[in-house]
Design a protein around this motif. Structure first.
Motif, short mmCIF file in Angstrom:
data_model
loop_
_atom_site.label_atom_id
_atom_site.label_comp_id
_atom_site.label_asym_id
_atom_site.label_seq_id
_atom_site.Cartn_x
_atom_site.Cartn_y
_atom_site.Cartn_z
N PHE A 1 45.74 38.86 44.43
CA PHE A 1 45.30 39.26 43.10
C PHE A 1 44.89 38.08 42.22
CE2 PHE A 1 48.06 42.87 44.34
CZ PHE A 1 47.10 43.86 44.30
N TYR A 2 45.29 36.88 42.58
CA TYR A 2 44.94 35.72 41.77
C TYR A 2 43.43 35.47 41.81
CZ TYR A 2 49.96 34.78 42.09
OH TYR A 2 51.32 34.89 42.05
N GLY A 3 42.84 35.23 40.64
CA GLY A 3 41.43 34.91 40.57
C GLY A 3 40.76 35.53 39.36
N GLU A 4 39.45 35.38 39.30
CA GLU A 4 38.65 35.90 38.20
C GLU A 4 38.03 37.23 38.61
OE1 GLU A 4 35.83 33.04 36.71
OE2 GLU A 4 37.20 31.40 37.16
N TYR A 5 37.96 38.15 37.64
CA TYR A 5 37.42 39.48 37.91
C TYR A 5 36.30 39.79 36.92
CZ TYR A 5 41.49 40.33 40.83
OH TYR A 5 42.44 40.26 41.81
N ILE A 6 35.26 40.39 37.44
CA ILE A 6 34.11 40.79 36.64
C ILE A 6 33.81 42.27 36.92
CG2 ILE A 6 33.05 38.50 36.47
CD1 ILE A 6 31.29 39.28 38.89
N ILE A 7 33.05 42.87 36.03
CA ILE A 7 32.62 44.25 36.25
C ILE A 7 31.75 44.30 37.51
CG2 ILE A 7 31.12 46.09 35.36
CD1 ILE A 7 33.75 46.10 33.94
N ASP A 8 32.00 45.27 38.37
CA ASP A 8 31.20 45.46 39.58
C ASP A 8 29.95 46.25 39.19
OD1 ASP A 8 30.09 45.96 42.03
OD2 ASP A 8 31.90 46.82 42.91
N ARG A 9 28.85 45.55 39.00
CA ARG A 9 27.61 46.18 38.56
C ARG A 9 26.94 46.97 39.67
NH1 ARG A 9 24.49 41.61 37.59
NH2 ARG A 9 22.77 42.99 37.09
N ASN A 10 27.36 46.80 40.90
CA ASN A 10 26.76 47.52 42.03
C ASN A 10 27.35 48.91 42.22
OD1 ASN A 10 25.07 45.36 42.73
ND2 ASN A 10 26.74 44.37 43.82
N TYR A 11 28.56 49.13 41.70
CA TYR A 11 29.22 50.41 41.93
C TYR A 11 28.49 51.54 41.21
CZ TYR A 11 33.07 53.18 43.60
OH TYR A 11 33.81 54.09 44.29
N GLN B 1 28.94 46.34 30.08
CA GLN B 1 30.35 46.06 30.36
C GLN B 1 30.52 44.68 31.00
OE1 GLN B 1 32.05 49.24 32.69
NE2 GLN B 1 31.88 50.73 31.03
N TYR B 2 29.62 44.35 31.91
CA TYR B 2 29.66 43.05 32.59
C TYR B 2 29.60 41.91 31.57
CZ TYR B 2 28.16 39.24 35.68
OH TYR B 2 28.06 38.05 36.36
N ASN B 3 28.77 42.06 30.56
CA ASN B 3 28.60 41.01 29.54
C ASN B 3 29.68 41.03 28.47
OD1 ASN B 3 26.32 39.56 30.40
ND2 ASN B 3 25.00 41.24 29.77
N HIS B 4 30.56 42.07 28.46
CA HIS B 4 31.55 42.18 27.40
C HIS B 4 33.01 42.15 27.85
CE1 HIS B 4 27.96 43.34 25.18
NE2 HIS B 4 28.63 42.95 24.11
N PHE B 5 33.28 42.27 29.15
CA PHE B 5 34.67 42.30 29.62
C PHE B 5 34.82 41.56 30.95
CE2 PHE B 5 33.88 46.40 27.48
CZ PHE B 5 34.67 46.21 26.36
N ARG B 6 35.85 40.77 31.02
CA ARG B 6 36.26 40.17 32.29
C ARG B 6 37.70 39.71 32.13
NH1 ARG B 6 32.02 36.81 30.51
NH2 ARG B 6 32.67 34.75 29.81
N PHE B 7 38.35 39.42 33.21
CA PHE B 7 39.72 38.93 33.11
C PHE B 7 40.04 37.99 34.26
CE2 PHE B 7 40.20 42.82 35.58
CZ PHE B 7 41.15 42.51 36.52
N GLU B 8 41.17 37.33 34.10
CA GLU B 8 41.60 36.34 35.08
C GLU B 8 43.10 36.48 35.28
OE1 GLU B 8 41.26 31.49 35.60
OE2 GLU B 8 40.75 32.40 33.68
N ILE B 9 43.52 36.43 36.53
CA ILE B 9 44.94 36.42 36.87
C ILE B 9 45.24 35.05 37.47
CG2 ILE B 9 46.77 37.43 38.27
CD1 ILE B 9 45.23 40.09 38.16
#
Length: 174
Positions: A64-74, A83-91
């Motif tokens: 789970f460690y790492g950076e996460y972005i919105i999956d624009r392909n889904y 959403q991709y340009n406005h939200f992301r997170f990091e564990i």
């Protein structure tokens, strides 16, 4: 189910072929018996070799460690791009989570919390504990969808419904 097939199909057929071989002393029953068992062993070896290609990834905490972005392909489109340009997170490896509200590359707000994992089954489940107040996206634990080589997280936002996050580095959309 496989055990029942072995008990009720493979063993009786093997015994039948072996008994026919012993009593008839025909070489063809011996070849059939060896071919039958050779085929079963071959299928067993082949399934063991191919198992990594059809078994879903087993997750542990370090996955789970790492950076996460919105999956624009889904669900591609304007909403996913927004959403991709406005939200992301990091564990991070110290079990902290940083949820970022962004405007492209610029981070506008950061919400912090901690993570832990639970392993009620073979694969770990992610549990997040955000400090109050928090953002509506991370008010509940994500649903984890495992794939063969990868996984993605789905957060259920009260405002946006399901939001699909995948590991990756944020890059400007062209």
């Amino acid at each position: 189910m496989a055990g029942l097939g072995f008990i009720f199909i493979v063993l009786p057929l093997s015994v039948l072929l072996f008994v026919l071989l012993i009593y008839s002393k025909k070489k063809s029953f011996g070849i059939l018996f060896l071919g039958f068992w050779g085929g079963i062993i071959g299928i067993w070896i082949l399934s063991a070799i191919l198992k990594p290609f059809y078994t879903k990834k087993i997750l542990d905490k370090s996955d789970f460690y790492g950076e996460y972005i919105i999956d624009r392909n889904y669900f591609p489109g304007k909403q996913a791009d927004w959403q991709y340009n406005h939200f992301r997170f990091e564990i991070k490896k110290n079990d902290s989570i940083y949820f970022y509200v962004t405007e492209g590359a610029n981070i506008k707000e950061t919400y912090t919390g901690s993570i832990q994992t639970k392993t009620p089954f073979q694969s770990a489940r992610l549990m997040i504990n955000m400090e109050s107040p928090t953002h509506h996206v991370v008010t509940s634990n994500p649903t984890i969808y495992r794939e063969i080589w990868d996984f993605f997280l789905v957060f259920n936002s009260p405002k946006f419904n399901n939001m699909y996050f995948r590991k990756g580095n944020w890059k400007e959309i062209e």
